[in-house]
Design a protein around this motif. Structure first.
Motif, PDB file in Angstrom:
ATOM      1  N   ILE A   7       4.555  -2.636   0.538  1.00 20.40           N
ATOM      2  CA  ILE A   7       5.470  -1.658  -0.722  1.00 20.40           C
ATOM      3  C   ILE A   7       4.696  -0.621  -1.543  1.00 20.40           C
ATOM      4  CG2 ILE A   7       6.185  -2.657  -2.998  1.00 20.40           C
ATOM      5  CD1 ILE A   7       6.624  -6.117  -1.082  1.00 20.40           C
ATOM      6  N   ILE A   8       5.381   0.186  -1.776  1.00 20.95           N
ATOM      7  CA  ILE A   8       4.365   1.221  -2.935  1.00 20.95           C
ATOM      8  C   ILE A   8       4.710   1.309  -4.263  1.00 20.95           C
ATOM      9  CG2 ILE A   8       3.507   3.344  -2.510  1.00 20.95           C
ATOM     10  CD1 ILE A   8       3.729   3.735   0.465  1.00 20.95           C
ATOM     11  N   LEU A   9       3.868   1.267  -5.007  1.00 24.67           N
ATOM     12  CA  LEU A   9       4.442   1.054  -6.475  1.00 24.67           C
ATOM     13  C   LEU A   9       4.680   2.620  -7.272  1.00 24.67           C
ATOM     14  CD1 LEU A   9       3.508  -2.469  -7.512  1.00 24.67           C
ATOM     15  CD2 LEU A   9       5.273  -2.026  -7.035  1.00 24.67           C
ATOM     16  N   VAL A  87       3.362  11.939  -8.156  1.00 24.41           N
ATOM     17  CA  VAL A  87       4.275  12.665  -7.878  1.00 24.41           C
ATOM     18  C   VAL A  87       4.392  13.990  -7.697  1.00 24.41           C
ATOM     19  CG1 VAL A  87       5.376  10.655  -7.708  1.00 24.41           C
ATOM     20  CG2 VAL A  87       5.598  12.072  -9.639  1.00 24.41           C
ATOM     21  N   MET A  88       3.093  14.504  -8.679  1.00 23.81           N
ATOM     22  CA  MET A  88       3.109  15.912  -9.332  1.00 23.81           C
ATOM     23  C   MET A  88       2.806  17.105  -7.678  1.00 23.81           C
ATOM     24  SD  MET A  88       3.779  15.550 -12.235  1.00 23.81           S
ATOM     25  CE  MET A  88       3.467  17.309 -12.453  1.00 23.81           C
ATOM     26  N   LYS A  89       2.167  16.256  -6.412  1.00 19.76           N
ATOM     27  CA  LYS A  89       2.373  17.064  -5.832  1.00 19.76           C
ATOM     28  C   LYS A  89       3.085  16.889  -4.740  1.00 19.76           C
ATOM     29  CE  LYS A  89      -2.650  18.883  -5.372  1.00 19.76           C
ATOM     30  NZ  LYS A  89      -3.574  19.050  -4.270  1.00 19.76           N
ATOM     31  N   ASP A  90       3.626  18.511  -3.997  1.00 22.57           N
ATOM     32  CA  ASP A  90       4.798  18.525  -3.252  1.00 22.57           C
ATOM     33  C   ASP A  90       5.208  17.061  -2.043  1.00 22.57           C
ATOM     34  OD1 ASP A  90       6.754  20.385  -5.123  1.00 22.57           O
ATOM     35  OD2 ASP A  90       6.016  21.756  -3.356  1.00 22.57           O
ATOM     36  N   ASP A  94       6.554  14.062  -0.485  1.00 28.25           N
ATOM     37  CA  ASP A  94       6.729  13.902   1.303  1.00 28.25           C
ATOM     38  C   ASP A  94       6.415  13.372   1.735  1.00 28.25           C
ATOM     39  OD1 ASP A  94       8.270  16.478   1.155  1.00 28.25           O
ATOM     40  OD2 ASP A  94       6.490  18.023   1.946  1.00 28.25           O
ATOM     41  N   MET A  95       5.279  12.900   1.581  1.00 30.26           N
ATOM     42  CA  MET A  95       4.565  11.588   2.655  1.00 30.26           C
ATOM     43  C   MET A  95       5.339  10.477   2.075  1.00 30.26           C
ATOM     44  SD  MET A  95       0.805  11.802   2.138  1.00 30.26           S
ATOM     45  CE  MET A  95       0.063  12.758   1.055  1.00 30.26           C
ATOM     46  N   LEU A  96       5.990  10.121   0.472  1.00 29.57           N
ATOM     47  CA  LEU A  96       6.532   9.085  -0.011  1.00 29.57           C
ATOM     48  C   LEU A  96       7.892   8.900   0.759  1.00 29.57           C
ATOM     49  CD1 LEU A  96       4.584   9.107  -3.640  1.00 29.57           C
ATOM     50  CD2 LEU A  96       4.628   7.257  -2.081  1.00 29.57           C
ATOM     51  N   LYS A  97       8.195   9.842   0.950  1.00 30.49           N
ATOM     52  CA  LYS A  97       9.910   9.778   1.040  1.00 30.49           C
ATOM     53  C   LYS A  97       9.806   9.348   2.663  1.00 30.49           C
ATOM     54  CE  LYS A  97      11.096  13.764  -1.046  1.00 30.49           C
ATOM     55  NZ  LYS A  97      11.242  14.849  -1.435  1.00 30.49           N
ATOM     56  N   LEU A 144      10.593  12.756 -10.882  1.00 29.19           N
ATOM     57  CA  LEU A 144      10.267  13.032  -9.187  1.00 29.19           C
ATOM     58  C   LEU A 144      10.351  11.791  -8.709  1.00 29.19           C
ATOM     59  CD1 LEU A 144       7.512  15.833 -10.242  1.00 29.19           C
ATOM     60  CD2 LEU A 144       9.657  15.709  -9.569  1.00 29.19           C
ATOM     61  N   TYR A 145       9.410  10.451 -10.143  1.00 27.64           N
ATOM     62  CA  TYR A 145       9.579   9.164  -9.257  1.00 27.64           C
ATOM     63  C   TYR A 145      11.136   8.766  -8.870  1.00 27.64           C
ATOM     64  CZ  TYR A 145       5.627   9.084 -12.383  1.00 27.64           C
ATOM     65  OH  TYR A 145       4.360   9.112 -13.110  1.00 27.64           O
ATOM     66  N   ARG A 146      12.107   9.116  -9.549  1.00 25.48           N
ATOM     67  CA  ARG A 146      13.710   9.045  -8.939  1.00 25.48           C
ATOM     68  C   ARG A 146      13.343   9.618  -7.356  1.00 25.48           C
ATOM     69  NH1 ARG A 146      16.294   6.976 -13.030  1.00 25.48           N
ATOM     70  NH2 ARG A 146      15.276   6.791 -15.235  1.00 25.48           N
ATOM     71  N   GLU A 147      13.126  10.456  -7.240  1.00 23.96           N
ATOM     72  CA  GLU A 147      13.201  10.978  -5.733  1.00 23.96           C
ATOM     73  C   GLU A 147      12.620  10.751  -4.858  1.00 23.96           C
ATOM     74  OE1 GLU A 147      11.918  15.354  -6.641  1.00 23.96           O
ATOM     75  OE2 GLU A 147      10.749  15.541  -4.371  1.00 23.96           O
ATOM     76  N   VAL A 148      11.720  10.153  -5.030  1.00 24.69           N
ATOM     77  CA  VAL A 148      10.935   9.389  -3.736  1.00 24.69           C
ATOM     78  C   VAL A 148      11.281   7.957  -3.708  1.00 24.69           C
ATOM     79  CG1 VAL A 148       8.766  10.710  -4.275  1.00 24.69           C
ATOM     80  CG2 VAL A 148       8.567   8.859  -5.438  1.00 24.69           C
TER      81      VAL A 148
END
Ligand SMILES: Nc1ncnc2c1ncn2[C@@H]1O[C@H](COP(=O)(O)OP(=O)(O)OP(=O)(O)O)[C@@H](O)[C@H]1O
Ligand SMILES: O=C(O)C1=C[C@@H](O)[C@@H](O)[C@H](O)C1
Ligand SMILES: [Mg+2]
Length: 179
Positions: A7-9, A87-90, A94-97, A144-148
């Motif tokens: 679980i990643i917060l 989430v600032m770095k692309d 990518d890793m989180l997604k 960006l939070y929503r994106e991941v």
């Protein structure tokens, strides 16, 4: 829930990533890691010192490296709290997604302001007006939070234990829908 993946917060300063992460790890009997703490341990220095000596850019390099190492090393599921700017770095996004379970702990700017006013270890809030800074960061980072995120949980005006229970419920629903 025993089979739930790591679980990643994610979320802004004061969302409660560290607080809720600890509670979840206790409930699930899992290890808890906080990327901010891991960065500090590896650097042998605290975050204000890293910002002062290496600038935000130096901190972000360490943050990306830490996230990468933690996600690669992770075999058994854990609970991982991240820093507010992860989430600032692309490449971080990518890793989180690619992770199955990323939880966005949502907090309004008003609530972030209340929760962060109790301590002064956050370098980004030491310059200028904290409300303006949090508002500016929210505008950039909320999408960006929503994106991941796979799951979003509102934390405003909720006791930490209530938030942790909401996260558990949301995760169960998400995993059931994915199955
Ligand atoms: N749901 C909540 N209700 C009340 N207080 C809370 C809640 N969640 C966290 N707090 C308090 O708010 C402060 C900030 O919480 P915490 O350090 O967990 O945030 P964070 O998201 O990890 O922030 P950062 O990104 O800066 O690491 C702490 O004092 C914590 O006790
Ligand atoms: O929102 C941010 O950019 C930050 C949040 C904290 O968790 C720390 O990672 C650091 O203070 C920077
Ligand atoms: Mg934290």
């Amino acid at each position: 829930m025993i089979n739930a993946p790591t679980i990643i917060l994610v979320g802004p300063m004061g969302a409660g990533k560290t607080t809720i992460g600890r509670l979840l790890s206790q409930q699930l009997d899992r290890e808890f890691y906080d990327s901010d703490r891991v960065i500090e341990e590896n650097a042998g220095a605290d975050i204000p010192w890293i910002f002062e000596k290496e600038g935000e850019e130096g901190f972000r390099r360490r943050e990306t490296q830490t996230l990468q190492t933690m996600l690669e090393a992770d075999q058994t599921p854990v609970v991982l709290a991240t820093g507010g700017g992860i989430v600032m770095k692309d490449e971080n996004r990518d890793m989180l997604k690619h992770q199955p379970l990323v939880v966005y702990l949502f907090a309004s700017v008003t609530q972030q302001l209340q929760r962060t006013s109790k301590s002064n270890h956050r370098p980004l809030l030491k310059q200028g007006n904290p409300k303006d800074t949090l508002t500016r960061l929210f505008t950039v980072r909320d999408p960006l939070y929503r994106e991941v995120a796979s799951v979003i949980v509102e934390t405003d005006s909720r006791h930490p234990k209530t938030v942790a229970n909401k996260v558990m419920d949301a995760i169960k629903k998400h995993l059931a829908a994915e199955a």
